[in-house]
Design a protein around this motif. Structure first.
Motif, PDB file in Angstrom:
ATOM      1  N   ASN A   4       0.847  -1.183   0.000  1.00 48.11           N
ATOM      2  CA  ASN A   4       0.000   0.000   0.000  1.00 48.11           C
ATOM      3  C   ASN A   4       0.889   1.241   0.000  1.00 48.11           C
ATOM      4  N   MET A   5       0.488   2.243  -0.750  1.00 47.85           N
ATOM      5  CA  MET A   5       1.188   3.527  -0.729  1.00 47.85           C
ATOM      6  C   MET A   5       0.587   4.379   0.382  1.00 47.85           C
ATOM      7  N   ARG A   6       1.473   4.961   1.210  1.00 42.72           N
ATOM      8  CA  ARG A   6       1.033   5.756   2.356  1.00 42.72           C
ATOM      9  C   ARG A   6       1.832   7.047   2.426  1.00 42.72           C
ATOM     10  N   LEU A   7       1.473   7.901   3.342  1.00 43.37           N
ATOM     11  CA  LEU A   7       2.121   9.207   3.488  1.00 43.37           C
ATOM     12  C   LEU A   7       3.085   9.186   4.674  1.00 43.37           C
ATOM     13  N   TYR A   8       4.319   9.635   4.428  1.00 45.86           N
ATOM     14  CA  TYR A   8       5.345   9.651   5.474  1.00 45.86           C
ATOM     15  C   TYR A   8       6.119  10.962   5.435  1.00 45.86           C
ATOM     16  N   ALA A   9       6.649  11.325   6.604  1.00 42.51           N
ATOM     17  CA  ALA A   9       7.508  12.505   6.723  1.00 42.51           C
ATOM     18  C   ALA A   9       8.591  12.207   7.745  1.00 42.51           C
ATOM     19  N   SER A  10       9.594  13.059   7.792  1.00 40.68           N
ATOM     20  CA  SER A  10      10.635  12.904   8.802  1.00 40.68           C
ATOM     21  C   SER A  10      10.180  13.554  10.105  1.00 40.68           C
ATOM     22  N   PRO A  11      10.693  13.085  11.250  1.00 34.95           N
ATOM     23  CA  PRO A  11      10.335  13.731  12.522  1.00 34.95           C
ATOM     24  C   PRO A  11      10.682  15.218  12.525  1.00 34.95           C
ATOM     25  N   GLU A  12      11.798  15.584  11.876  1.00 36.38           N
ATOM     26  CA  GLU A  12      12.217  16.983  11.853  1.00 36.38           C
ATOM     27  C   GLU A  12      11.222  17.843  11.065  1.00 36.38           C
ATOM     28  N   TYR A  13      10.720  17.289   9.948  1.00 34.89           N
ATOM     29  CA  TYR A  13       9.749  18.056   9.159  1.00 34.89           C
ATOM     30  C   TYR A  13       8.455  18.259   9.939  1.00 34.89           C
ATOM     31  N   ASN A  33      11.402   7.816  -9.160  1.00 32.98           N
ATOM     32  CA  ASN A  33      11.419   6.510  -8.489  1.00 32.98           C
ATOM     33  C   ASN A  33      11.325   6.732  -6.982  1.00 32.98           C
ATOM     34  N   TYR A  34      10.953   5.662  -6.267  1.00 33.45           N
ATOM     35  CA  TYR A  34      10.683   5.791  -4.838  1.00 33.45           C
ATOM     36  C   TYR A  34      11.956   5.966  -4.018  1.00 33.45           C
ATOM     37  N   PHE A  35      13.095   5.546  -4.527  1.00 33.86           N
ATOM     38  CA  PHE A  35      14.344   5.796  -3.816  1.00 33.86           C
ATOM     39  C   PHE A  35      14.572   7.302  -3.693  1.00 33.86           C
ATOM     40  N   GLY A  36      14.336   8.029  -4.770  1.00 29.61           N
ATOM     41  CA  GLY A  36      14.481   9.480  -4.731  1.00 29.61           C
ATOM     42  C   GLY A  36      13.464  10.133  -3.810  1.00 29.61           C
ATOM     43  N   VAL A  37      12.222   9.628  -3.826  1.00 30.73           N
ATOM     44  CA  VAL A  37      11.198  10.161  -2.921  1.00 30.73           C
ATOM     45  C   VAL A  37      11.639   9.976  -1.468  1.00 30.73           C
ATOM     46  N   LEU A  38      12.139   8.789  -1.147  1.00 25.92           N
ATOM     47  CA  LEU A  38      12.582   8.508   0.222  1.00 25.92           C
ATOM     48  C   LEU A  38      13.708   9.447   0.640  1.00 25.92           C
ATOM     49  N   GLN A  39      14.688   9.653  -0.231  1.00 26.80           N
ATOM     50  CA  GLN A  39      15.800  10.531   0.122  1.00 26.80           C
ATOM     51  C   GLN A  39      15.317  11.958   0.394  1.00 26.80           C
ATOM     52  N   ALA A  40      14.360  12.410  -0.387  1.00 22.91           N
ATOM     53  CA  ALA A  40      13.819  13.748  -0.161  1.00 22.91           C
ATOM     54  C   ALA A  40      13.082  13.831   1.174  1.00 22.91           C
ATOM     55  N   VAL A  41      12.309  12.793   1.491  1.00 22.05           N
ATOM     56  CA  VAL A  41      11.574  12.772   2.764  1.00 22.05           C
ATOM     57  C   VAL A  41      12.548  12.754   3.937  1.00 22.05           C
ATOM     58  N   ARG A  42      13.558  11.907   3.863  1.00 19.12           N
ATOM     59  CA  ARG A  42      14.505  11.791   4.974  1.00 19.12           C
ATOM     60  C   ARG A  42      15.372  13.033   5.135  1.00 19.12           C
ATOM     61  N   ASN A  43      15.394  13.864   4.110  1.00 21.21           N
ATOM     62  CA  ASN A  43      16.105  15.142   4.205  1.00 21.21           C
ATOM     63  C   ASN A  43      15.146  16.303   4.446  1.00 21.21           C
ATOM     64  N   HIS A  44      13.957  15.970   4.959  1.00 22.47           N
ATOM     65  CA  HIS A  44      13.026  16.942   5.531  1.00 22.47           C
ATOM     66  C   HIS A  44      12.440  17.914   4.507  1.00 22.47           C
ATOM     67  N   LEU A  45      12.222  17.448   3.274  1.00 16.13           N
ATOM     68  CA  LEU A  45      11.708  18.343   2.244  1.00 16.13           C
ATOM     69  C   LEU A  45      10.188  18.379   2.197  1.00 16.13           C
ATOM     70  N   GLY A  46       9.527  17.405   2.816  1.00 17.70           N
ATOM     71  CA  GLY A  46       8.076  17.419   2.765  1.00 17.70           C
ATOM     72  C   GLY A  46       7.481  16.072   3.126  1.00 17.70           C
ATOM     73  N   ILE A  47       6.213  15.876   2.742  1.00 17.99           N
ATOM     74  CA  ILE A  47       5.487  14.633   2.985  1.00 17.99           C
ATOM     75  C   ILE A  47       5.534  13.796   1.703  1.00 17.99           C
ATOM     76  N   GLY A  48       5.980  12.561   1.827  1.00 18.15           N
ATOM     77  CA  GLY A  48       6.179  11.725   0.658  1.00 18.15           C
ATOM     78  C   GLY A  48       5.193  10.579   0.561  1.00 18.15           C
ATOM     79  N   VAL A  49       4.878  10.190  -0.674  1.00 18.76           N
ATOM     80  CA  VAL A  49       4.043   9.016  -0.954  1.00 18.76           C
ATOM     81  C   VAL A  49       4.987   7.839  -1.172  1.00 18.76           C
ATOM     82  N   LEU A  50       4.959   6.877  -0.226  1.00 15.72           N
ATOM     83  CA  LEU A  50       5.935   5.789  -0.226  1.00 15.72           C
ATOM     84  C   LEU A  50       5.273   4.449   0.085  1.00 15.72           C
TER      85      LEU A  50
END
Length: 304
Positions: free
Chosen positions: A161-170, A221-238
Motif C-alpha cells: 500500500n502507498m502511504r504518506l510519510y515525513a521525517s520527525p524533523e519536518y 522513483n521511490y528511492f528518490g522520494v525517500l531521500q527527499a523525505v529523509r532530508n526533511h523536504l516534505g510529505i512523501g508518498v511511499l
C-alpha cells in the motif's frame, strides 16, 4: 548448417568486429573471416556490410542473428539446468525488479542469501521497463502487477500500500496535518502520475493533487522520494514496507492509503526445475514473512 560456423557468426555479429570476435573465440582474424565467407557462400547471402569502423548486419544477417541469439539463450538455459543439483547452487541468476523495490527492499537483504550460497551470482537489473522473461532478458522478475506474458510460473508474494510519510524533523517544524484538506499547507513529494508506476499509487497521488497542493517535488522513483523525505523536504508518498526499513519515518494521515498493489514473483516455465530460482524464490518469501510478522508485532502495520 555447420554449427561451428554459426557459433563464429554469432560472436562476430555480437562483437561487430572480426578482431574482437577472434579474441573471444581464440582464433585469428583471418580464420574468423574465412569461416564467415564460407557461411555466406553456403547460404548464398551476404551477412555483413563491411565498413572501416566495423561490421553491420545485413537484413539476412539480422534474421540469422535473431535465430542464433535464441539458440544461445536456450543453450544457456540447458547448461544452467544441467549444472543445477540438489546439493549445490551456483552460477548466475538474473533478477529484474523496479528501482524502488530492488534498491530499498531487495538489495539490503542479499547478504543473507550470499552467506548461504556463496557461489551464487546475482545480476540485479533495476528498471521500470518490463523485461521479457520468455525471451530470457532475465531469469526471474518481481513485479508490482501480475505478469501478462505467457509461459510464466507466477506466485503472488504480498500486497503493498502507498502511504504518506515525513521525517520527525519536518513534522516538528511544520506540524501534523489533520485532514486531507490540510495537505495544501505542506510540500508533497511523489512520483509523477505519468511515470512508470502502478495504477493504485498514481490514483492516490492524483487524489492528493486534487487539493491544489501548491508545492510539489516530483521524482521518477521511490528511492528518490525517500531521500527527499529523509532530508526533511516534505510529505512523501511511499510504499508501506519502508516503515520497517526506516522506523524513524512518521506516518501522516494514517487513514489515507492506496488500494492493494499485488507483488508477483515470476519466471519462465523452462526454469521450473532450476535450483537457483527455487532458493531465490524461497529466500524472498521467507524475508517477506519475517517482515510481515515484525510489522504486526511492533504495530507499525495493519495491512501487510
Amino acid at each position: 548448417m555447420d554449427w561451428d560456423k554459426l557459433r563464429i557468426f554469432h560472436a562476430v555479429a555480437d562483437a561487430g568486429s572480426l578482431t574482437h570476435a577472434g579474441d573471444v573465440l581464440h582464433l585469428s582474424q583471418s580464420a574468423v573471416s574465412r569461416q564467415i565467407r564460407a557461411l555466406e557462400d553456403s547460404l548464398g547471402a551476404t551477412l555483413f556490410h563491411r565498413h572501416a569502423r566495423g561490421l553491420i548486419l545485413t537484413e539476412q544477417g539480422e534474421l540469422l542473428f535473431d535465430a542464433t541469439a535464441a539458440m544461445a539463450k536456450r543453450l544457456e538455459t540447458a547448461s544452467a539446468r544441467i549444472r543445477d543439483s540438489e546439493e549445490e547452487v551456483f552460477g548466475e541468476l538474473r533478477v529484474t525488479t523496479t528501482i524502488g523495490f530492488g534498491t530499498l527492499w531487495l538489495a539490503p537483504r542479499l547478504a543473507k542469501l550470499y552467506e548461504k550460497y556463496p557461489e551464487l551470482n546475482i545480476d540485479l537489473m533495476l528498471e521500470e521497463r518490463v523485461l521479457d522473461l520468455p525471451m530470457r532478458e532475465a531469469d526471474v522478475a518481481i513485479r508490482m502487477k501480475e505478469p501478462s506474458q505467457a509461459d510464466l510460473v507466477r506466485k503472488r508474494l504480498m500486497s503493498v500500500n502507498m502511504r504518506l510519510y515525513a521525517s520527525p524533523e519536518y513534522i516538528a517544524t511544520h506540524g501534523q496535518p489533520q485532514t486531507m484538506a490540510d495537505i495544501t499547507n505542506y510540500r508533497l513529494i511523489s512520483q509523477n502520475v505519468s511515470s512508470a508506476q502502478v495504477g493504485a499509487g498514481a490514483q492516490l497521488v492524483q487524489e492528493l493533487w486534487s487539493n491544489d497542493v501548491p508545492s510539489r517535488l516530483l521524482v521518477n522513483n521511490y528511492f528518490g522520494v525517500l531521500q527527499a523525505v529523509r532530508n526533511h523536504l516534505g510529505i512523501g508518498v511511499l510504499p508501506h514496507y519502508l516503515s520497517f526499513e526506516f522506523p524513524d519515518l512518521v506516518r501522516v494521515l494514517p487513514e489515507i492509503e492506496s488500494s492493494d498493489i499485488p507483488v508477483f514473483f515470476a519466471f519462465p516455465e523452462e526454469l521450473r526445475q532450476s535450483r537457483r530460482v527455487a532458493v531465490f524464490r524461497d529466500f524472498v518469501q521467507e524475508e517477506i514473512t519475517a517482515q510481515r510478522r515484525m510489522l504486526r508485532e511492533t504495530g507499525r502495520d495493519t495491512a501487510a
